[in-house]
Scaffold this motif. Structure first.
Motif, PDB file in Angstrom:
ATOM      1  N   THR A   1       9.981   0.751  17.925  1.00  0.00           N
ATOM      2  CA  THR A   1      11.220   1.505  17.759  1.00  0.00           C
ATOM      3  C   THR A   1      12.073   1.409  19.019  1.00  0.00           C
ATOM      4  O   THR A   1      11.637   0.879  20.048  1.00  0.00           O
ATOM      5  N   ASP A   2      13.283   1.957  18.925  1.00  0.00           N
ATOM      6  CA  ASP A   2      14.197   1.913  20.073  1.00  0.00           C
ATOM      7  C   ASP A   2      14.037   3.119  20.993  1.00  0.00           C
ATOM      8  O   ASP A   2      14.811   3.281  21.940  1.00  0.00           O
ATOM      9  N   GLY A   3      13.062   3.977  20.711  1.00  0.00           N
ATOM     10  CA  GLY A   3      12.829   5.144  21.558  1.00  0.00           C
ATOM     11  C   GLY A   3      13.456   6.420  21.045  1.00  0.00           C
ATOM     12  O   GLY A   3      13.158   7.508  21.548  1.00  0.00           O
ATOM     13  N   THR A   4      14.320   6.325  20.029  1.00  0.00           N
ATOM     14  CA  THR A   4      14.926   7.547  19.486  1.00  0.00           C
ATOM     15  C   THR A   4      13.955   8.282  18.570  1.00  0.00           C
ATOM     16  O   THR A   4      14.099   9.493  18.352  1.00  0.00           O
TER      17      THR A   4
ATOM     18  N   GLY B   1      23.554   7.252  10.049  1.00  0.00           N
ATOM     19  CA  GLY B   1      23.528   6.387   8.883  1.00  0.00           C
ATOM     20  C   GLY B   1      22.186   5.708   8.703  1.00  0.00           C
ATOM     21  O   GLY B   1      21.214   6.032   9.396  1.00  0.00           O
ATOM     22  N   ILE B   2      22.143   4.764   7.776  1.00  0.00           N
ATOM     23  CA  ILE B   2      20.925   4.014   7.470  1.00  0.00           C
ATOM     24  C   ILE B   2      21.251   2.525   7.477  1.00  0.00           C
ATOM     25  O   ILE B   2      22.274   2.105   6.930  1.00  0.00           O
ATOM     26  N   GLY B   3      20.387   1.738   8.101  1.00  0.00           N
ATOM     27  CA  GLY B   3      20.537   0.289   8.077  1.00  0.00           C
ATOM     28  C   GLY B   3      21.724  -0.191   8.888  1.00  0.00           C
ATOM     29  O   GLY B   3      22.002   0.302   9.980  1.00  0.00           O
TER      30      GLY B   3
ATOM     31  N   SER C   1      14.843  -0.948   6.939  1.00  0.00           N
ATOM     32  CA  SER C   1      16.122  -0.724   6.258  1.00  0.00           C
ATOM     33  C   SER C   1      16.407   0.713   5.853  1.00  0.00           C
ATOM     34  O   SER C   1      17.556   1.037   5.532  1.00  0.00           O
ATOM     35  N   SER C   2      15.401   1.588   5.862  1.00  0.00           N
ATOM     36  CA  SER C   2      15.598   2.897   5.223  1.00  0.00           C
ATOM     37  C   SER C   2      15.297   4.099   6.105  1.00  0.00           C
ATOM     38  O   SER C   2      15.216   5.215   5.598  1.00  0.00           O
ATOM     39  N   ILE C   3      15.147   3.880   7.410  1.00  0.00           N
ATOM     40  CA  ILE C   3      14.912   5.004   8.325  1.00  0.00           C
ATOM     41  C   ILE C   3      16.252   5.397   8.943  1.00  0.00           C
ATOM     42  O   ILE C   3      16.917   4.561   9.555  1.00  0.00           O
ATOM     43  N   PRO C   4      16.704   6.639   8.778  1.00  0.00           N
ATOM     44  CA  PRO C   4      18.010   7.041   9.318  1.00  0.00           C
ATOM     45  C   PRO C   4      18.027   7.059  10.842  1.00  0.00           C
ATOM     46  O   PRO C   4      17.013   7.290  11.488  1.00  0.00           O
ATOM     47  N   GLY C   5      19.190   6.773  11.389  1.00  0.00           N
ATOM     48  CA  GLY C   5      19.370   6.809  12.838  1.00  0.00           C
ATOM     49  C   GLY C   5      20.827   7.045  13.162  1.00  0.00           C
ATOM     50  O   GLY C   5      21.650   7.290  12.274  1.00  0.00           O
TER      51      GLY C   5
ATOM     52  N   SER D   1      19.440   1.608  12.257  1.00  0.00           N
ATOM     53  CA  SER D   1      17.977   1.617  12.171  1.00  0.00           C
ATOM     54  C   SER D   1      17.332   1.793  13.539  1.00  0.00           C
ATOM     55  O   SER D   1      17.604   1.021  14.463  1.00  0.00           O
ATOM     56  N   PRO D   2      16.458   2.792  13.701  1.00  0.00           N
ATOM     57  CA  PRO D   2      15.755   2.976  14.974  1.00  0.00           C
ATOM     58  C   PRO D   2      14.539   2.066  15.112  1.00  0.00           C
ATOM     59  O   PRO D   2      13.892   2.060  16.154  1.00  0.00           O
ATOM     60  N   VAL D   3      14.209   1.311  14.062  1.00  0.00           N
ATOM     61  CA  VAL D   3      13.063   0.402  14.103  1.00  0.00           C
ATOM     62  C   VAL D   3      13.550  -0.993  14.468  1.00  0.00           C
ATOM     63  O   VAL D   3      14.360  -1.585  13.757  1.00  0.00           O
TER      64      VAL D   3
END
Length: 315
Positions: free
Chosen positions: A203-206, A149-151, A48-52, A174-176
């Protein structure tokens, strides 16, 4: 009486297995019960808290809304939009929105790799199928705006900022993609009830799983450090921080805010040179400046908020 009981310090994360998108890490020597406490907190932070970054608006030439049919395209607009939402993008910039664009003519499959992007933006899953053109005469043109953004943010959050003809979509920043953990007991000295935490991250690779774990740990650390002490004890310290922030704002030039040249010229003509000058003038005062309209105030506000500074009505 001692200030706190000396509890054993856990190990740093150890890599069990790791690729660009998946990783398993172990943290050993956790005090009994801390494995589940830390594992659950880290998992929630990771999800929920990793920016992407994510696509927030889409424009397809000749398509007024998502329920339109697409002449010469095997998919309808809604299917193309759903496919577009799965595009994963890596952005090496703090300036948003960024825009990617596609223009392809002729029969064949259209993939995410067909999009042209700015130099600081990279499409990760280039093989993702977006649409299929059915004949050689049809040309597909798509533009998409990318925000940070985040989440998760629903489309309603972006509707007010969208251009005419834009289709606004929900954004998953979220990239996770997945995270899970397991806890097992281990021996530390004579005790056998210490915890070993095994944490899995996809992760999504980003970003890499290791980067995601480091960001989650730092986020937790920042949150806990902010709560140390009590407000009554920190009033003087907060005053010092506020004074230091005010001094810093006095030396931040408006040219450093990445504003348009027209806005900068209008501000300088009215002797507004720094961020502190903007704050003293306030939003209402800035609107009264010749050449500065509502859109310009919105741009100034956005640039200031990007630095954590809120523009109020004035002092």
């Amino acid at each position: 009486m001692t200030e706190y009981i000396n509890i054993a310090i856990p190990s740093k994360p150890e890599i069990v297995q790791e690729t660009d998108t998946e990783g398993t890490y172990e943290i050993s020597s956790l005090y009994p019960g801390y494995g589940n406490t830390l594992g659950n907190a880290l998992r929630r932070m990771l999800l929920s808290s990793i920016p992407g970054v994510a696509i927030t608006t889409i424009r397809i030439q000749g398509v007024p809304h998502e329920f339109s049919a697409l002449d010469g395209i095997k998919q309808d607009a809604l299917t193309v939009i759903v496919n577009m939402k799965n595009i994963r993008v890596k952005a090496n910039t703090d300036t948003f929105p960024q825009r990617i664009a596609l223009k392809k003519k002729g029969k064949g499959v259209v993939t995410a790799g067909d999009f042209e992007a700015p130099s600081q933006v990279e499409v990760i899953n280039k093989d993702l199928v977006i649409a299929e053109i059915a004949d050689d005469k049809t040309e597909l043109q798509i533009e998409a705006d990318i925000q940070q953004g985040i989440g998760f943010r629903p489309r309603e959050d972006f509707s007010d900022d969208s251009e005419v003809g834009s289709i606004v979509v929900d954004a998953i920043f979220s990239p996770v993609k997945r995270s899970s953990y397991e806890v097992e007991n281990m021996r530390v000295g004579e005790r056998t009830d210490f915890n070993r935490l095994s944490l899995f991250i996809e992760t999504d690779g980003t970003i890499t799983p290791r980067e995601a774990l480091e960001k989650a740990l730092r986020t937790m650390l920042t949150q806990f450090e902010a709560m140390l002490g009590f407000q009554s004890e920190n009033k003087e310290k907060m005053k010092e921080i506020e004074q230091e922030a005010n001094e810093n704002m006095k030396v931040i030039a408006i040219q450093d805010l990445d504003l348009s040249a027209t806005i900068v010229n209008a501000l300088e003509k009215n002797n507004i040179q720094t961020v502190m000058d903007l704050l003293k003038k306030g939003a209402a005062g800035i609107r009264e400046i010749p050449g500065i309209g509502t859109k310009a105030v919105e741009e100034i506000t956005e640039r200031l908020e990007g630095r954590g500074i809120i523009l109020k009505d004035g002092e």
